[in-house]
Write an enzyme that holds these catalytic residues in place. Structure first.
Site, PDB file in Angstrom:
ATOM      1  N   ARG A 294      -3.404  25.590  26.025  1.00 42.17           N
ATOM      2  CA  ARG A 294      -3.761  25.468  27.440  1.00 42.17           C
ATOM      3  C   ARG A 294      -3.009  24.315  28.082  1.00 42.17           C
ATOM      4  NH1 ARG A 294     -10.188  25.584  28.086  1.00 42.17           N
ATOM      5  NH2 ARG A 294      -9.678  23.748  29.299  1.00 42.17           N
TER       6      ARG A 294
ATOM      7  N   ARG B  40     -11.402  14.610  30.406  1.00 47.51           N
ATOM      8  CA  ARG B  40     -12.505  15.574  30.450  1.00 47.51           C
ATOM      9  C   ARG B  40     -13.681  15.110  29.591  1.00 47.51           C
ATOM     10  NH1 ARG B  40      -8.523  19.476  29.396  1.00 47.51           N
ATOM     11  NH2 ARG B  40      -9.726  20.616  27.857  1.00 47.51           N
TER      12      ARG B  40
HETATM   13  P1  ADP Z   1     -13.110  22.314  29.134  1.00 45.80           P
HETATM   14  O1  ADP Z   1     -14.525  22.626  28.718  1.00 45.80           O
HETATM   15  O2  ADP Z   1     -12.188  22.087  27.977  1.00 45.80           O
HETATM   16  O3  ADP Z   1     -13.025  21.229  30.161  1.00 45.80           O
HETATM   17  P2  ADP Z   1     -13.108  24.660  30.839  1.00 45.80           P
HETATM   18  O4  ADP Z   1     -12.339  25.889  30.565  1.00 45.80           O
HETATM   19  O5  ADP Z   1     -14.580  24.742  30.799  1.00 45.80           O
HETATM   20  O6  ADP Z   1     -12.528  23.612  29.795  1.00 45.80           O
HETATM   21  O7  ADP Z   1     -12.684  24.038  32.253  1.00 45.80           O
HETATM   22  C1  ADP Z   1     -11.328  23.809  32.593  1.00 45.80           C
HETATM   23  C2  ADP Z   1     -11.261  23.090  33.947  1.00 45.80           C
HETATM   24  O8  ADP Z   1     -11.869  23.922  34.968  1.00 45.80           O
HETATM   25  C3  ADP Z   1     -12.007  21.772  34.041  1.00 45.80           C
HETATM   26  O9  ADP Z   1     -11.230  20.668  33.601  1.00 45.80           O
HETATM   27  C4  ADP Z   1     -12.288  21.699  35.560  1.00 45.80           C
HETATM   28  O10 ADP Z   1     -11.133  21.300  36.278  1.00 45.80           O
HETATM   29  C5  ADP Z   1     -12.591  23.139  35.914  1.00 45.80           C
HETATM   30  N1  ADP Z   1     -14.029  23.442  35.789  1.00 45.80           N
HETATM   31  C6  ADP Z   1     -14.596  24.320  34.928  1.00 45.80           C
HETATM   32  N2  ADP Z   1     -15.943  24.351  35.081  1.00 45.80           N
HETATM   33  C7  ADP Z   1     -16.232  23.463  36.052  1.00 45.80           C
HETATM   34  C8  ADP Z   1     -17.442  23.011  36.664  1.00 45.80           C
HETATM   35  N3  ADP Z   1     -18.651  23.499  36.308  1.00 45.80           N
HETATM   36  N4  ADP Z   1     -17.364  22.061  37.617  1.00 45.80           N
HETATM   37  C9  ADP Z   1     -16.187  21.576  38.004  1.00 45.80           C
HETATM   38  N5  ADP Z   1     -15.001  21.925  37.473  1.00 45.80           N
HETATM   39  C10 ADP Z   1     -15.010  22.873  36.504  1.00 45.80           C
END
Ligand code: ADP
Length: 222
Positions: A164, A175
């Site tokens: 990714r 994160r």
């Molecule tokens: P990870 O759990 O590794 O951070 P995700 O696939 O869940 O990966 O999320 C990737 C990105 O998408 C996050 O870094 C953020 O920018 C955005 N994102 C996902 N879910 C949310 C959320 N609930 N609130 C805000 N941003 C989100």
């Protein structure tokens, strides 16, 4: 057919939420609602919304709460989620999102059955994230120690399996730090509502799934 369920899965990055949510979605026959997957799909589609989300995601910062809550509401109001339930993965991540979810589920009369926290230590999470690879088409998750059978081609759909773009060391650290600051308080929020179950995230995917199904069915009184 197995009964549906409404689940929230919490856990820091690398806990295995994505992998387990896909399996749980197949087990309970409910949609897997991953906000990260929804955002990545809109980036891929090149929509205006995707362009905005891309900036936040590349930086490893959170998409603003109002946007995320709106996206989730739209998804949970679709027919499949209303009929069978859903598994929320990666949402809620802030207190404002948890409140937004609570309000929307009360209005729509769709109470959560169980909230799960997949427990993993930060060092174990970092090691898993550095090794994580994902199908660019269907989002199936692999790792360098558990690759697809043939040359980084997805076993599930034949798509290309890649690292990714936001799995750089810097974005991962950002994160995880955001998780500790913004999402950890939700553990108390759900504990107070008496709906939180802790599940140990270490072990093979099959072992963790078995633990999850057992705990969820126990809570649902199935
Ligand atoms: P990870 O759990 O590794 O951070 P995700 O696939 O869940 O990966 O999320 C990737 C990105 O998408 C996050 O870094 C953020 O920018 C955005 N994102 C996902 N879910 C949310 C959320 N609930 N609130 C805000 N941003 C989100």
């Amino acid at each position: 057919m197995v009964r549906g369920v409404r689940l929230v899965i919490l856990g820091r990055q690398g806990a295995g939420k994505g992998t387990q949510c896909m399996r749980l979605a197949r087990h309970y026959v409910v949609p897997h609602v991953s906000t990260g997957d929804i955002f990545r799909a809109s980036v891929k589609a090149g929509s205006e919304f995707g362009l905005q989300a891309d900036e936040f995601m590349r930086a490893g910062t959170l998409v603003p709460d109002e946007i995320v809550v709106g996206v989730v509401r739209e998804r949970l109001c679709q027919r499949d989620a209303r009929a069978r339930g859903f598994i929320l993965d990666g949402f809620p991540r802030t207190a404002a999102q948890a409140e937004g979810l609570d309000e929307m589920l009360a209005e729509e009369r769709m109470p959560i059955d169980v909230t799960v926290n997949l427990d993993i230590a930060e060092e174990d999470a970092l090691a898993r994230l550095a090794a994580r690879r994902v199908c660019s088409t269907c989002a199936t998750i692999y790792s360098t120690s558990r690759p697809p059978a043939i040359n980084w081609t997805c076993d599930n759909c034949g798509g290309e399996v890649v690292q990714r773009q936001d799995d750089t060391e810097e974005a991962i650290r950002k994160r995880l730090a955001d998780y500790n600051e913004l999402t950890t308080p939700l553990i108390d929020w759900y504990t107070e509502r008496d709906s939180l179950v802790h599940i140990e995230a270490l072990g093979s995917p099959d072992e963790v799934l078995a633990r999850l199904v057992c705990a969820i069915d126990d809570r649902k009184g199935a």
